[in-house]
Design an enzyme around this catalytic site. Structure first.
Site, PDB file in Angstrom:
ATOM      1  N   ASN A 195       0.552  -1.494   0.160  1.00  0.00           N
ATOM      2  CA  ASN A 195      -0.097  -0.413   0.012  1.00  0.00           C
ATOM      3  C   ASN A 195       0.685   1.578   0.213  1.00  0.00           C
ATOM      4  O   ASN A 195       1.541   1.166   1.286  1.00  0.00           O
ATOM      5  CB  ASN A 195      -0.505  -0.163   1.340  1.00  0.00           C
ATOM      6  CG  ASN A 195      -1.776   0.917   1.139  1.00  0.00           C
ATOM      7  OD1 ASN A 195      -1.818   2.187   0.118  1.00  0.00           O
ATOM      8  ND2 ASN A 195      -2.389   1.604   2.086  1.00  0.00           N
ATOM      9  N   LYS A 251      -0.142   4.923  -0.324  1.00  0.00           N
ATOM     10  CA  LYS A 251      -0.239   5.130   0.638  1.00  0.00           C
ATOM     11  C   LYS A 251      -0.296   6.530  -0.821  1.00  0.00           C
ATOM     12  O   LYS A 251      -0.043   6.339  -2.024  1.00  0.00           O
ATOM     13  CB  LYS A 251      -0.239   6.153   2.047  1.00  0.00           C
ATOM     14  CG  LYS A 251      -0.457   4.582   2.173  1.00  0.00           C
ATOM     15  CD  LYS A 251       0.103   4.528   3.991  1.00  0.00           C
ATOM     16  CE  LYS A 251       0.016   3.434   5.035  1.00  0.00           C
ATOM     17  NZ  LYS A 251       0.138   3.352   6.260  1.00  0.00           N
ATOM     18  N   HIS A 311      -9.421   0.840   4.882  1.00  0.00           N
ATOM     19  CA  HIS A 311      -8.054   1.021   5.448  1.00  0.00           C
ATOM     20  C   HIS A 311      -8.734   1.565   7.049  1.00  0.00           C
ATOM     21  O   HIS A 311      -9.213   2.294   6.309  1.00  0.00           O
ATOM     22  CB  HIS A 311      -7.444   1.501   4.911  1.00  0.00           C
ATOM     23  CG  HIS A 311      -5.914   1.562   5.085  1.00  0.00           C
ATOM     24  ND1 HIS A 311      -5.313   2.780   6.021  1.00  0.00           N
ATOM     25  CD2 HIS A 311      -4.830   0.782   5.110  1.00  0.00           C
ATOM     26  CE1 HIS A 311      -4.389   2.227   6.431  1.00  0.00           C
ATOM     27  NE2 HIS A 311      -3.862   1.079   6.085  1.00  0.00           N
ATOM     28  N   GLU A 359      -5.272  -4.937  10.555  1.00  0.00           N
ATOM     29  CA  GLU A 359      -4.344  -3.797  11.396  1.00  0.00           C
ATOM     30  C   GLU A 359      -4.752  -3.456  12.753  1.00  0.00           C
ATOM     31  O   GLU A 359      -5.699  -3.053  12.600  1.00  0.00           O
ATOM     32  CB  GLU A 359      -4.988  -2.190  10.275  1.00  0.00           C
ATOM     33  CG  GLU A 359      -4.318  -2.356   8.845  1.00  0.00           C
ATOM     34  CD  GLU A 359      -5.146  -1.486   8.587  1.00  0.00           C
ATOM     35  OE1 GLU A 359      -4.133  -0.644   8.091  1.00  0.00           O
ATOM     36  OE2 GLU A 359      -6.967  -0.803   8.446  1.00  0.00           O
ATOM     37  N   GLY A 377       2.128   3.672  14.567  1.00  0.00           N
ATOM     38  CA  GLY A 377       2.483   4.663  15.329  1.00  0.00           C
ATOM     39  C   GLY A 377       2.177   5.465  16.618  1.00  0.00           C
ATOM     40  O   GLY A 377       2.203   7.267  17.044  1.00  0.00           O
ATOM     41  N   SER A 404       2.851  -2.714  10.243  1.00  0.00           N
ATOM     42  CA  SER A 404       4.182  -2.137  10.488  1.00  0.00           C
ATOM     43  C   SER A 404       5.096  -3.680   9.916  1.00  0.00           C
ATOM     44  O   SER A 404       5.960  -3.926  10.596  1.00  0.00           O
ATOM     45  CB  SER A 404       4.655  -1.747  11.391  1.00  0.00           C
ATOM     46  OG  SER A 404       3.923  -0.401  11.891  1.00  0.00           O
ATOM     47  N   GLY A 463       2.504  -0.908   4.304  1.00  0.00           N
ATOM     48  CA  GLY A 463       2.976   0.258   4.500  1.00  0.00           C
ATOM     49  C   GLY A 463       4.306   0.688   3.758  1.00  0.00           C
ATOM     50  O   GLY A 463       4.902   0.505   2.447  1.00  0.00           O
ATOM     51  N   GLY A 464       5.186   1.430   4.507  1.00  0.00           N
ATOM     52  CA  GLY A 464       6.257   2.100   4.345  1.00  0.00           C
ATOM     53  C   GLY A 464       7.462   1.099   3.110  1.00  0.00           C
ATOM     54  O   GLY A 464       7.849   1.473   2.737  1.00  0.00           O
TER      55      GLY A 464
END
Length: 252
Positions: A10, A12, A96, A168, A174, A213, A234-235
């Site tokens: 993803n 984003k 999401h 998730e 975060g 993550s 994600g990242g």
């Protein structure tokens, strides 16, 4: 035979034409040896056509990050499942946590988006998960059950069986808190048991991804858990070497 692995990136709200080309080329090259794992990238709307042109004919599939619950009409700024299908999208993320939290998408809207995607032969990646406050109040199972039930009530259990689910743990994203592989496994097992109330076969066969993550250095430990079939990344999906390593880890 067990469930196949599944890894979805993803992106984003990241990317550029130049960076995308480099990243996609690297992912295609680095995952050629993948066996029994689906590799998908979910990219921002403006880059879907570019992604299609790069990936078409390869083993890497592509999709969107969101979809309208409506198929056409006066909905400025929205993108329909028909449009995603026109650009070859096989998958789309629905529900999401960022859409639920930042844009107020409730369970009913998510269920409608889920149905709209399937009506155009696009497989939804349905995201479910609880916040920190909900987890600390021991509401994890209740929250996830409601998220699943909204889709089952609207679209049916057979439709859910034609999707991919991503858990998730919003509380671990975060916040400085970390979900252990066992904590993730416990929730995945609950998701499967909740689905089994309606259909044991669907519960056994549906792919459930972990979306908290995931990185190259923790992917293998997560993916060895019996009810974790892959990841929604994600990242790490923006770094070719990381994403490739995660995809390869899902083979086991």
């Amino acid at each position: 035979m067990g469930r196949a692995g599944f890894v979805a990136g993803n992106w984003k709200m990241h990317g550029s034409l130049v960076r995308n080309q480099e990243l996609l080329d690297a992912v295609v090259s680095g995952t050629r040896s993948l066996q029994n794992v689906s590799c998908v990238v979910c990219v921002p709307y403006p880059y879907i056509a570019q992604t299609q042109s790069v990936l078409e004919g390869s083993h890497v599939l592509w999709g969107g990050q969101n979809v309208s619950q409506y198929h056409h009409g006066a909905y400025t700024g929205e993108v329909s499942a028909d449009m995603l299908a026109d650009l070859g999208c096989r998958y789309v993320i629905v529900g999401h946590s960022e859409r639920r939290t930042l844009f107020g998408e409730g369970n009913q809207v998510v269920a409608e988006k889920f149905r709209a995607a399937q009506e155009r032969s696009i497989t939804p990646i349905l995201c479910v998960g609880e916040t920190l406050a909900q987890r600390e109040s021991d509401e994890t199972e209740q929250v996830i059950a409601m998220q699943l039930d909204a889709v089952i009530d609207l679209a049916g259990i057979e439709a859910l069986g034609q999707s991919v689910i991503a858990y998730e743990p919003v509380w671990a994203i975060g916040t400085g808190k970390t979900a252990t592989p066992q904590q993730a496994q416990d929730v995945h097992k609950f998701i499967r048991s909740r689905i089994a109330v309606h259909s044991g076969g669907i519960a056994e066969n549906i792919q459930i991804l972990y979306g908290g993550s995931v990185k190259a250095d923790n992917a293998r430990e997560l993916f060895t858990m019996p009810d974790i079939d892959g990841g929604l990344i994600g990242g790490a999906s923006l770094v070719a070497a990381e994403f490739i390593s995660i995809c390869l880890a899902a083979q086991n």
